[in-house]
Motif scaffolding. Sequence first.
Motif, PDB file in Angstrom:
ATOM      1  N   PHE A 183       0.821  -1.208   0.000  1.00  0.00           N
ATOM      2  CA  PHE A 183       0.000   0.000   0.000  1.00  0.00           C
ATOM      3  C   PHE A 183       0.857   1.260   0.000  1.00  0.00           C
ATOM      4  O   PHE A 183       1.983   1.271   0.504  1.00  0.00           O
ATOM      5  CB  PHE A 183      -0.910   0.055   1.240  1.00  0.00           C
ATOM      6  N   ARG A 184       0.264   2.314  -0.533  1.00  0.00           N
ATOM      7  CA  ARG A 184       0.785   3.667  -0.337  1.00  0.00           C
ATOM      8  C   ARG A 184      -0.243   4.422   0.497  1.00  0.00           C
ATOM      9  O   ARG A 184      -1.442   4.383   0.216  1.00  0.00           O
ATOM     10  CB  ARG A 184       0.975   4.403  -1.665  1.00  0.00           C
ATOM     11  N   TYR A 185       0.229   5.090   1.526  1.00  0.00           N
ATOM     12  CA  TYR A 185      -0.632   5.933   2.352  1.00  0.00           C
ATOM     13  C   TYR A 185      -0.261   7.391   2.110  1.00  0.00           C
ATOM     14  O   TYR A 185       0.913   7.729   1.975  1.00  0.00           O
ATOM     15  CB  TYR A 185      -0.452   5.614   3.838  1.00  0.00           C
ATOM     16  N   ASN A 186      -1.268   8.236   2.067  1.00  0.00           N
ATOM     17  CA  ASN A 186      -1.049   9.665   1.904  1.00  0.00           C
ATOM     18  C   ASN A 186      -1.807  10.405   3.002  1.00  0.00           C
ATOM     19  O   ASN A 186      -3.023  10.275   3.130  1.00  0.00           O
ATOM     20  CB  ASN A 186      -1.522  10.121   0.524  1.00  0.00           C
ATOM     21  N   LEU A 187      -1.078  11.149   3.808  1.00  0.00           N
ATOM     22  CA  LEU A 187      -1.669  11.966   4.871  1.00  0.00           C
ATOM     23  C   LEU A 187      -1.759  13.400   4.354  1.00  0.00           C
ATOM     24  O   LEU A 187      -0.737  13.994   4.016  1.00  0.00           O
ATOM     25  CB  LEU A 187      -0.807  11.928   6.129  1.00  0.00           C
ATOM     26  N   THR A 188      -2.962  13.940   4.283  1.00  0.00           N
ATOM     27  CA  THR A 188      -3.152  15.277   3.758  1.00  0.00           C
ATOM     28  C   THR A 188      -3.706  16.177   4.848  1.00  0.00           C
ATOM     29  O   THR A 188      -4.889  16.091   5.203  1.00  0.00           O
ATOM     30  CB  THR A 188      -4.103  15.285   2.548  1.00  0.00           C
ATOM     31  N   PHE A 189      -2.835  17.023   5.392  1.00  0.00           N
ATOM     32  CA  PHE A 189      -3.225  17.942   6.462  1.00  0.00           C
ATOM     33  C   PHE A 189      -3.778  19.227   5.847  1.00  0.00           C
ATOM     34  O   PHE A 189      -3.204  19.767   4.908  1.00  0.00           O
ATOM     35  CB  PHE A 189      -2.028  18.266   7.346  1.00  0.00           C
ATOM     36  N   ARG A 190      -4.882  19.720   6.411  1.00  0.00           N
ATOM     37  CA  ARG A 190      -5.527  20.908   5.875  1.00  0.00           C
ATOM     38  C   ARG A 190      -6.122  21.736   7.008  1.00  0.00           C
ATOM     39  O   ARG A 190      -6.379  21.222   8.089  1.00  0.00           O
ATOM     40  CB  ARG A 190      -6.660  20.516   4.902  1.00  0.00           C
ATOM     41  N   ARG A 191      -6.354  22.999   6.713  1.00  0.00           N
ATOM     42  CA  ARG A 191      -7.175  23.851   7.562  1.00  0.00           C
ATOM     43  C   ARG A 191      -8.518  23.945   6.856  1.00  0.00           C
ATOM     44  O   ARG A 191      -8.677  24.661   5.885  1.00  0.00           O
ATOM     45  CB  ARG A 191      -6.537  25.242   7.727  1.00  0.00           C
ATOM     46  N   ALA A 192      -9.511  23.181   7.359  1.00  0.00           N
ATOM     47  CA  ALA A 192     -10.787  23.067   6.662  1.00  0.00           C
ATOM     48  C   ALA A 192     -11.772  24.173   7.017  1.00  0.00           C
ATOM     49  O   ALA A 192     -12.594  24.556   6.191  1.00  0.00           O
ATOM     50  CB  ALA A 192     -11.418  21.704   6.954  1.00  0.00           C
ATOM     51  N   ARG A 193     -11.679  24.675   8.249  1.00  0.00           N
ATOM     52  CA  ARG A 193     -12.665  25.632   8.712  1.00  0.00           C
ATOM     53  C   ARG A 193     -12.002  26.968   9.037  1.00  0.00           C
ATOM     54  O   ARG A 193     -10.875  27.004   9.529  1.00  0.00           O
ATOM     55  CB  ARG A 193     -13.399  25.081   9.936  1.00  0.00           C
ATOM     56  N   ALA A 194     -12.702  28.029   8.788  1.00  0.00           N
ATOM     57  CA  ALA A 194     -12.149  29.361   9.002  1.00  0.00           C
ATOM     58  C   ALA A 194     -11.966  29.661  10.492  1.00  0.00           C
ATOM     59  O   ALA A 194     -12.679  29.119  11.312  1.00  0.00           O
ATOM     60  CB  ALA A 194     -13.066  30.397   8.370  1.00  0.00           C
TER      61      ALA A 194
END
Length: 214
Positions: free
Chosen positions: A203-214
């Motif tokens: 498997f390849r795992y991808n962790l995508t960190f974001r600021r979703a809410r203002a």
Amino acid sequence: MSGGASDLFGALPEPPLPDGMRLLRGYADSADLAPLLAAIAEAAPFRFMTTRGGARLAAAMTNCGDCGWVTDRRGYRYESRDPETAQPWPPMPVPMRSLAVAAAGEAGYPGYDPDTCLINRYAIGAGMGLHQDSDEAEFTSPVVSVSLGLPATFLVGGETRSTKPKPLAVVNGDVVVFGGLARLLFHGIRPVKVGHDARFGPFRYNLTFRRARA
């Protein structure tokens, strides 16, 4: 076993990256992250979500943090609770958040404050078409993308889907940070090739960190 980018993709020079995007080779320690991912998946198991039109996405997904990205017949959005369990998403582990904050700072984005991490699990043959990360409430914060397990080819596109993307080899531990002028660029992943990683298997795992809410 997974190796370095030059071993797996040939000794090609790194392509120039767009303004606002940085590649941090080997920045993440997969040994520290593997047990954290296992704990998250136990609380919120990986699942194959569907688009508004009913198509199943190629990568299995889960989330952690204050909210999580989901898609179904109602469309793309962030939800505070896992729709499959009606429970809050697992909290974002402190070491994961610290990694994202440090990587963002290294890439020139100090004060990063992610509130969600979307985790994609790609089996062999799975990829993702060109898309934008545009479901967030604001785009001043960068996206921090961590690659774990099998190597892959990250496609860096342009401001429209029609722009021919440039391939960027990413391997276990690599981190791509994109913000500023690169925040809304189209991007994707070519289908993952056959392989086996010592820690993450096929498997390849991808962790995508974001600021979703203002």
